[in-house]
Design a protein around this motif. Sequence first.
Motif, PDB file in Angstrom:
ATOM      1  N   GLY A   1     -48.789  70.721  -9.688  1.00  0.00           N
ATOM      2  CA  GLY A   1     -47.495  70.695 -10.378  1.00  0.00           C
ATOM      3  C   GLY A   1     -46.783  69.369 -10.210  1.00  0.00           C
ATOM      4  N   ASP A   2     -45.468  69.455 -10.034  1.00  0.00           N
ATOM      5  CA  ASP A   2     -44.634  68.267  -9.987  1.00  0.00           C
ATOM      6  C   ASP A   2     -44.540  67.675  -8.584  1.00  0.00           C
TER       7      ASP A   2
ATOM      8  N   GLU B   1     -41.964  58.650 -10.399  1.00  0.00           N
ATOM      9  CA  GLU B   1     -41.966  60.116 -10.310  1.00  0.00           C
ATOM     10  C   GLU B   1     -41.831  60.738 -11.697  1.00  0.00           C
ATOM     11  N   TYR B   2     -40.937  60.191 -12.510  1.00  0.00           N
ATOM     12  CA  TYR B   2     -40.738  60.707 -13.864  1.00  0.00           C
ATOM     13  C   TYR B   2     -42.032  60.628 -14.667  1.00  0.00           C
ATOM     14  N   ARG B   3     -42.714  59.485 -14.584  1.00  0.00           N
ATOM     15  CA  ARG B   3     -43.958  59.334 -15.333  1.00  0.00           C
ATOM     16  C   ARG B   3     -45.001  60.356 -14.882  1.00  0.00           C
TER      17      ARG B   3
ATOM     18  N   ARG C   1     -44.181  63.854 -16.163  1.00  0.00           N
ATOM     19  CA  ARG C   1     -44.293  63.983 -17.616  1.00  0.00           C
ATOM     20  C   ARG C   1     -45.703  63.662 -18.100  1.00  0.00           C
ATOM     21  N   ARG C   2     -46.661  63.625 -17.190  1.00  0.00           N
ATOM     22  CA  ARG C   2     -48.023  63.182 -17.506  1.00  0.00           C
ATOM     23  C   ARG C   2     -48.700  64.088 -18.523  1.00  0.00           C
ATOM     24  N   ARG C   3     -48.280  65.348 -18.612  1.00  0.00           N
ATOM     25  CA  ARG C   3     -48.926  66.269 -19.547  1.00  0.00           C
ATOM     26  C   ARG C   3     -48.484  66.019 -20.990  1.00  0.00           C
TER      27      ARG C   3
ATOM     28  N   HIS D   1     -37.924  62.531 -25.173  1.00  0.00           N
ATOM     29  CA  HIS D   1     -37.382  63.262 -24.036  1.00  0.00           C
ATOM     30  C   HIS D   1     -36.258  62.470 -23.365  1.00  0.00           C
ATOM     31  N   LEU D   2     -36.450  61.170 -23.211  1.00  0.00           N
ATOM     32  CA  LEU D   2     -35.412  60.335 -22.597  1.00  0.00           C
ATOM     33  C   LEU D   2     -34.167  60.275 -23.472  1.00  0.00           C
TER      34      LEU D   2
END
Length: 285
Positions: free
Chosen positions: A167-168, A265-267, A270-272, A280-281
Amino acid sequence: MSKPLSIQQFFKHFPNDDTCLQHLMLSKYGETLDCPKCGKHGKFHRMKKEPAYECQWCGHHLHPMAGTIFHRSHTSLQKWFYAIYLFTTTRHGVAAKELQRQLSVTYKTAWRMAHQIRKLMAKADGEWPLSGTVEVDETYVGGKVKGKGRGYRGNKAVVFGMMERGGDVMTKVVPNVRKKTLQPIIKANVEEGSTVHTDELKSYNGLEKAGYDHETVNHGAGEYAKDGCHVNTMEGYWARLKLSIRGTHVHVSGKHLEKYVKEFEYRYNRRRNPERMFDHLLASL
C-alpha cells in the motif's frame, strides 16, 4: 491505462492563460453551480478585465486562483501549469535550475514555484491511517559523517518512514530516533492490531503494549528476513529517495528536506495512476 500528456498535447490543451484559467474553474467548481451569493443555480461567465467569472443572475464574482499557489503571482498561469506538468511527468522531480531554463523565469521565481508545488503535493497526498502489515524504518540523509553509533547523525537529517505492505508510504523528517519521538508517530498513524515489522532498534521496544503485533529482524547480526518479517521494502524506498535527491538536486538542506521527502512520497503513493497526477494536483488546489 492512459498515458500522460506529451509536451505537444500539453500546449495544445493549454495554449494560453485563458485556457488554463477555464480548466482551473471547471476543476474547482464544475460547469454549473449554486451561486454563493444569490443561491441560484447556473453558469458563471468569464469576465473580460480580470481573471474571474461572474454569476449569470446576480453578477457575483468567483476568482479561481484565490487561495491557490497561483494567487497574486506575477508569473503567467500557463507557466505554472507547465511547471506542474513537468513535476508530474518526471520520475525524480525537477531542479529549480531546470525550471528556470524551461520557463524563462529568474532562479528565485523558479525556486519559489518548485517549493509551492511540493507543498501542494504534500497536501494532495494527505495522511491516511496505515494497517495490515506495516514496515517501519528510519534513515539518514545528508553528507558522509564518521559517526559515533546509530543515534549520532552529525549534520545528517533523520527521515522516519512507515509503509503498508502493498500500500502507501508515510514519511516524516524527525529530530532523532528516540523512542519518545518515533512511537507517538506510529501510534497516531498505524491502526491498532496491525503487524509492525522493524529492525532491532531499541526505540521500537514496547509496541506490543500499544496494541501491535511487533516482529523484528536483527540487522546487526546479518539477519534481513525471518519468516516473512522484514523492512526490505522500506529500505528499497530509501535507496530510491536518496538516488532521486542526488541525481536531481545533488544536495538538499535540512531546512527544506521535508518538502522533497513529501514530493517523493506523493509520487510513490500515486504510482498506480501516474497519468492522473496532473489533474489530481489541480483538483487539490
